[in-house]
Design an enzyme around this catalytic site. Structure first.
Site, PDB file in Angstrom:
ATOM      1  N   ASP A 276      34.932  42.602  33.054  1.00 22.79           N
ATOM      2  CA  ASP A 276      35.654  43.963  33.443  1.00 22.79           C
ATOM      3  C   ASP A 276      36.162  44.023  34.534  1.00 22.79           C
ATOM      4  OD1 ASP A 276      37.649  46.346  32.219  1.00 22.79           O
ATOM      5  OD2 ASP A 276      35.402  47.219  31.721  1.00 22.79           O
TER       6      ASP A 276
HETATM    7  C1  BGC Z   1      39.250  48.160  31.334  1.00 22.23           C
HETATM    8  C2  BGC Z   1      38.871  47.392  30.637  1.00 22.23           C
HETATM    9  C3  BGC Z   1      40.325  46.847  30.102  1.00 22.23           C
HETATM   10  C4  BGC Z   1      40.695  46.189  32.172  1.00 22.23           C
HETATM   11  C5  BGC Z   1      42.021  45.509  31.822  1.00 22.23           C
HETATM   12  C6  BGC Z   1      39.346  48.507  32.165  1.00 22.23           C
HETATM   13  O1  BGC Z   1      39.467  49.156  33.352  1.00 22.23           O
HETATM   14  O2  BGC Z   1      37.846  49.170  31.031  1.00 22.23           O
HETATM   15  O3  BGC Z   1      38.706  47.113  28.628  1.00 22.23           O
HETATM   16  O4  BGC Z   1      40.505  45.549  29.167  1.00 22.23           O
HETATM   17  O5  BGC Z   1      40.893  47.299  32.558  1.00 22.23           O
HETATM   18  O6  BGC Z   1      42.926  45.736  31.930  1.00 22.23           O
END
Ligand code: BGC
Length: 744
Positions: A276
């Protein structure tokens, strides 16, 4: 692979910008197996090229980044990994996420079609709808120039307050796993990569990066991990996104148990693990624990998989073979999905058929809406009503959506500007699909709107109207949990006042998940519409007016109060959402273990406000003839019959539960089927109960064992409304960690 698909891929290869002669670059031969192709291309890469594949950039220029977006990145996107032209490897253009093509905050967002929330799609209990929705958003992603969609959220709903529940598939491992898996399969049918996320136990937002989740191995594999396992088997995602939180002392993205052992070794996962955004915490530990790609640099600030990884390899702290494996896995994903053979061709969004995409979203919403109460047939709205009052929720102009990185901006702009926080996870986005206009278009009554801010005025309007429809909203967004189960902004008071003025009150909820309803006995009807997507207003209007017979069923228990939950108070830095980053908090998931949601309620004998699986219809159904059909190596086949005993066509969700001994809870959902029935029609159906849902897991031997003995198989309309039962005696059977038969 079918001949037709091979031909299509070959044709696409010839037309592709990265097309080359396959003979000097044999990995580009689509006839070869993806694993063989990945081996070949890794052998051809320089060390620099390998390093390039394991580190992704954030795709949005932010003031804190300190450098320009790399060449080729799509602006205001989630992420980017440059390609290797010489080898015919396209860049990876990453977009969020589960309901459509999102835009990281920008003054000029991409305007695309949004599906209803993930939880809403789970409420359809319809695999085909989930697949079609995934195929639609994957198509929009592809035509927006993206080949990696960060979708596939399947964190199990352990707490109704989790601010991201709306992105996921609810509380049951089978339902969530299968529905999210189908969405992933739909997305990847566009020859792009989908993730499966956030792996794992990232089940609340409060203090998420400081939260250490504790759960014993067998309980984990029978709950959250089983949802991931089912989604993985159904959707075959090319990538898994590891999560922010800590699990048994190790962060999700450097957790050898989750990554190396469960995912890669036990489940034989061939794809790659990406972090993530900002969830990387180390170089050597992460790489050696099974992380394959750092995402979103400079989120998390340190360039863990840049120079530090290069140095660690030189020093022998991370073997070269591990780097090769990381790259091989990324390449496997790009080959297996068709992302190399059928590369995206940049921004072709102008050729998207938004009308058709809107219909796919609307179908999903129409099957997702759950009728919770309908006294005296208040719904569908009577044709005789001369005056209809619509109150609150901005229902005159639109429907609410969930916020955060998954935010899709609608075509036509936001229906309500300037609501919610200015910064992430804001703004609060209302889609310009007005339930009121939809109702007015289908009714000869005079329809009047009041925004509900003045409770007295709303009650006065209610008193002089034949029917009242109150729209109540609860915004949910990434990064913030709900304070409780109460509707925000005193909406309970508004509803109570309106219902006191006119008992013919219908409440339409647009919420991230469960809420309490202190006014439930005083209103005539209640409809849960979730976040219903960019055609949500039309979908709601069609359900309320009876053009569509509601067939959604709750994918999560609606508790009567917080005291019924395993953790009445959330762990972590409650009250200070900015969270103390220097502390680690423990969340003890062993309290409920695998008894998540209805299983906990069953085990504790608690009566919820509405049970898991609940949902009414404008018709009635009779369930009969449950019987065991066969026991095979892939599970127990159960047959039954459902009859539409009412006067209108409708879809029923037949739910098969099963009870064994020494389980985490009295019963588990074993299978389900959604049947479309004309008035008077009967249909027989069969479901196969996966052996893992009949078994207990033993961590020592890594086996699932179905104990010899008697099981009760039940057919129900929801988890508390069992209509039919049959006893089935099974012999002992064992299955490996992947659920494959190993013996008796
Ligand atoms: C989230 C993810 C997301 C990623 C990219 C993170 O803050 O937890 O679900 O895919 O950001 O934007």
């Amino acid at each position: 692979m079918s001949l037709l698909r091979t031909l299509l891929l070959t044709t696409a290869l010839v037309a592709a910008p990265f097309a080359v002669q396959a003979d000097d670059r044999p990995w580009l031969d689509p006839k070869l197996d993806p694993a063989a192709r990945a081996d070949l291309v890794v052998k051809a890469m320089t060390q620099d090229e390998k390093m390039q594949m394991v580190r992704g950039y954030f795709g949005t220029k932010a003031s804190w980044m300190g450098f320009d977006l790399p060449k080729g990145a799509l602006p205001d996107s989630a992420g980017f990994i440059p390609g290797i032209d010489r080898l015919g490897i396209p860049p990876q253009w990453q977009t969020d996420a589960g309901v459509g093509v999102a835009t990281q905050r920008s003054p000029t967002p991409r305007e695309r079609t949004a599906l209803p929330s993930g939880l809403a799609t789970a409420a359809t209990w319809n695999r085909d709808v989930a697949f079609a929705g995934g195929a639609m958003i994957g198509h929009e992603a592809r035509y927006s120039g993206f080949n990696v969609m960060l979708a596939g959220g399947v964190n199990l709903l352990r707490d109704p307050r989790n601010g991201r529940n709306f992105e996921y598939g609810g509380e049951d491992p089978l339902l969530a796993g299968v529905i999210v898996g189908e969405q992933i399969r739909g997305i990847q049918s566009n020859h792009i990569v989908s993730t499966l996320k956030h792996y794992a136990f990232n089940d609340q937002s409060t203090s998420q990066s400081e939260l250490d989740s504790h759960i014993e191995d067998a309980a984990a594999r029978t709950s959250d991990l089983l949802a991931f396992q089912f989604a993985n088997e159904t959707g075959k995602p090319a990538s898994v996104m590891c999560s922010y939180n800590i699990i048994h002392g190790d962060y999700g993205c450097e957790n050898p148990w989750l990554l190396n052992e469960v995912l890669k070794q036990d489940w034989g996962y061939p794809g790659y693990v990406m972090t993530d955004w900002g969830a990387t915490h180390s170089t050597v530990k992460a790489a050696n624990s099974g992380l394959d790609q750092q995402s979103g640099f400079p989120f998390g600030k340190t360039d863990w998989f840049g120079q530090p990884l290069r140095d660690a390899i030189v020093k022998g702290e991370v073997p070269q073979s591990r780097l090769d494996d990381m790259v091989r896995r990324v390449m496997w994903g790009l080959f297996a999905t068709g992302a190399v053979d059928d590369p995206v061709k940049g921004d072709q969004a102008s050729s998207l058929d938004y009308a058709a995409d809107g219909r796919a979203s609307q179908t999903d919403a129409e099957e997702a809406i759950v009728l919770l109460k309908n006294d005296g047939g208040l719904l569908p709205l009577a044709k005789t009503a001369k005056t209809i009052a619509i109150i609150g929720g901005h229902a005159d102009v639109g429907v609410l959506s969930g916020g955060g990185s998954s935010q899709v901006y609608p075509r036509g702009g936001m229906a309500v500007p300037n609501e919610g926080p200015d910064n992430f996870p804001g703004p609060m986005v209302y889609y310009p699909s007005s339930p009121m206009k939809g109702i007015q278009a289908r009714s000869s009554a005079t329809v009047t709107y009041a925004d509900g801010k003045n409770v007295k005025a709303a009650a006065a309007l209610a008193a002089k109207s034949d029917v009242v429809i109150v729209f109540a909203t609860q915004w949910a967004a990434e990064g913030m949990d709900q304070d409780g189960l109460t509707l925000p902004h005193d909406q309970d008071k508004l509803i109570a006042a309106v219902a006191a003025a006119n008992p013919k009150t219908v409440v339409v909820l647009e919420t991230g998940g469960a809420v309490t309803m202190p006014w439930l006995n005083d209103v005539g009807a209640v409809v849960e519409a979730w976040f219903p997507g960019t055609s949500g207003g039309e979908a709601i209007a069609r359900v309320l007016t009876g053009e569509v017979n509601p067939s959604g069923h709750l994918p999560t228990t609606f508790p009567a109060s917080l005291d019924q939950l395993p953790r009445p108070v959330l762990d972590g830095n409650v009250g200070n959402k900015s969270s103390d980053r220097n502390r680690i908090y423990t969340v003890n998931y062993d309290i409920e273990g695998a008894a998540v949601g209805y299983k906990w309620f069953d085990k504790k004998g608690l009566k919820p406000l509405f049970p898991f699986g609940y949902g009414l219809s404008y018709t009635t159904f009779e369930m009969t003839e449950i019987h065991p059909v066969d026991i095979k190596r892939d599970g127990l086949i159960v047959g039954f019959t459902v009859k539409n005993t009412g006067t209108v066509a409708g879809k029923d969700v037949a739910q098969v539960y099963v009870a064994g001994t020494a389980w985490e809870a009295p019963k588990r959902l074993g299978g389900f089927a959604k049947l479309d029935l004309a008035p008077g029609e009967s249909q027989s159906a069969e479901v196969t109960i996966d052996p893992r849902l009949l078994a207990t897991y033993d961590s020592g031997s890594k086996t699932w064992t179905v104990a010899a003995g008697t099981y009760t198989v039940m057919l129900g309309a929801d988890s508390d409304d069992i209509r039919q039962k049959v006893e089935v005696t099974l012999e002992k059977m064992t299955f490996d960690v992947r659920g494959k038969w190993t013996g008796r």
